[in-house]
Design a protein around this motif. Structure first.
Motif: not given
Length: 418
Positions: A27-29, A306-310, A329-331
């Motif tokens: 998602l955050l790619q 359109g903005v990534p959401f968690l 970890p994703a960051l």
């Protein structure tokens, strides 16, 4: 697990921790895109992730230099019993010395360039006299035998020109920035900081400092997550607490989310009747699902306009564990910052009564604990996700992976330092 649901519907089969971590990273790619980089002076790059690996443009040290205050000598000039040598002009740090003539010794300061012809340094404490003499013709010093290379820092002994200095994705801490400075680099290309809009939800939540009516609780999630995110290098934007009105939450996200790279909410993602986040996302490409993790099972993932959401759960320990297990970890993977939590091994100390640590076999359980100098870890509090006092008294997260149902006193576990 089952395939993705239609937007806004809950999946009934739990997703593994690894699967959800991969989904968050996917998602955050975009955060690692080429247009999300900037060049900063070293003084402003602390905690950022390095975009490109690079080779050392010069050797460190760039020239052979003295490790001690003493005398630069030719080791072959000094027999086993020591000898007297005529003193040459001194070599201060930063100077370019004249070659060392046979049968002489040159006073040399720490860090100063080794004169041509010299191959060792005798510390001043071993000289007779054990202090530097005034300059003058005919000055003599008695020095003991010394081996070639003694107290000489060889050019390139730290890193040679052309060797890999830092890898792409390195988190730039003080040591890494110091290396860049030592290599003569005034600035560095890094990934831009991610701006996150952080929203706490719930009619029951009150800002700290205000009166606390019956049935209400103070908001700890906002402060807890904001601090964790800032510590991880995120630029955090806080809103007021959202009520359980879906339309109001949607309006808040659209107003406050302008320019945000990521939206994170806490609360409102479970299966209850008043799950405001789930309701507000009904027309958005967001999935609400259950991860096989305790605490922190309910999760939301997708995009809002359109903005990534968690969407993290509402209990404080759950939201912090969600951050540590998925967002941090994703960051780290995408941007090199924050630095990864390095796994350590520790032995469980369950107290004098011994006993067992139990865990649902189908879940990855994350407990809180205190890692001690002797390599043992004592659990703090129980498995419940509201135990803020236990969290505040902990320095590690203790991992009990899926498939493990019971651990005894002295069993080895993986821990992450907080």
């Amino acid at each position: 697990m089952t395939s993705h649901t239609q937007h806004g519907r809950v999946q009934h089969t739990a997703r593994s921790v690894a699967e959800h971590a991969a989904a968050v990273a996917d998602l955050l790619q975009q955060f690692g895109a080429a247009d999300r980089t900037e060049t900063l002076p070293l003084s402003q790059a602390l905690g950022r992730g390095l975009v490109h690996g690079f080779l050392a443009p010069l050797s460190l040290p760039p020239f052979a230099n003295s490790q001690m205050d003493g005398y630069a000598v030719r080791s072959a000039d000094i027999p086993d019993g020591g000898t007297e040598l005529r003193i040459m002009p001194p070599v201060p740090a930063g100077s370019s010395p004249q070659p060392l003539a046979p049968g002489t010794a040159a006073p040399i300061m720490t860090g100063a360039m080794i004169p041509a012809g010299a191959d060792a340094v005798v510390p001043i404490e071993k000289a007779k006299p054990d202090h530097f003499l005034p300059e003058g013709d005919g000055a003599i010093v008695t020095l003991p035998a010394t081996a070639r290379g003694t107290y000489v820092r060889v050019a390139g002994s730290d890193i040679a020109a052309g060797e890999r200095a830092l890898a792409a994705g390195t988190c730039l801490g003080p040591a890494q920035l110091g290396l860049l400075a030592a290599l003569g680099m005034p600035d560095v290309e890094v990934y831009k900081a991610v701006t996150v809009l952080l929203v706490t939800t719930g009619d029951e939540v009150v800002e700290p400092g205000r009166p606390l009516p019956p049935g209400k609780i103070y908001d700890s999630n906002g402060t807890l997550l904001e601090a964790a995110m800032k510590q991880a290098g995120l630029a955090v934007r806080r809103t007021g607490i959202s009520t359980d009105n879906p339309a109001a939450l949607q309006a808040m996200l659209r107003t406050e989310g302008q320019g945000a790279d990521l939206i994170v909410t806490t609360g409102g993602v479970s299966k209850g009747a008043y799950e405001v986040v789930r309701q507000a996302m009904a027309d958005q490409p967001v999935d609400f699902l259950h991860v096989a993790m305790q605490p922190g099972g309910p999760q939301g993932l997708g995009t809002f306009d359109g903005v990534p959401f968690l969407g993290f759960p509402g209990n404080p320990v759950s939201c912090l564990v969600s951050f540590e297990m998925f967002l941090r970890p994703a960051l780290s993977e995408l941007l090199g910052t924050p630095a990864r939590r390095l796994p350590l091994r520790a032995r469980l100390d369950l107290g004098e009564a011994g006993g067992k640590l139990t865990s649902p076999g189908y879940k990855h359980q994350v407990r809180r604990g205190n890692l001690r100098p002797d390599g043992t870890v004592k659990l703090e509090g129980g498995e419940s996700s509201h135990l803020m006092h236990a969290l505040a008294g902990s320095n590690v997260l203790v991992h009990v992976p899926a498939g493990v149902t019971e651990l005894a006193d002295g069993d080895e576990v993986e821990v992450w330092m907080l």
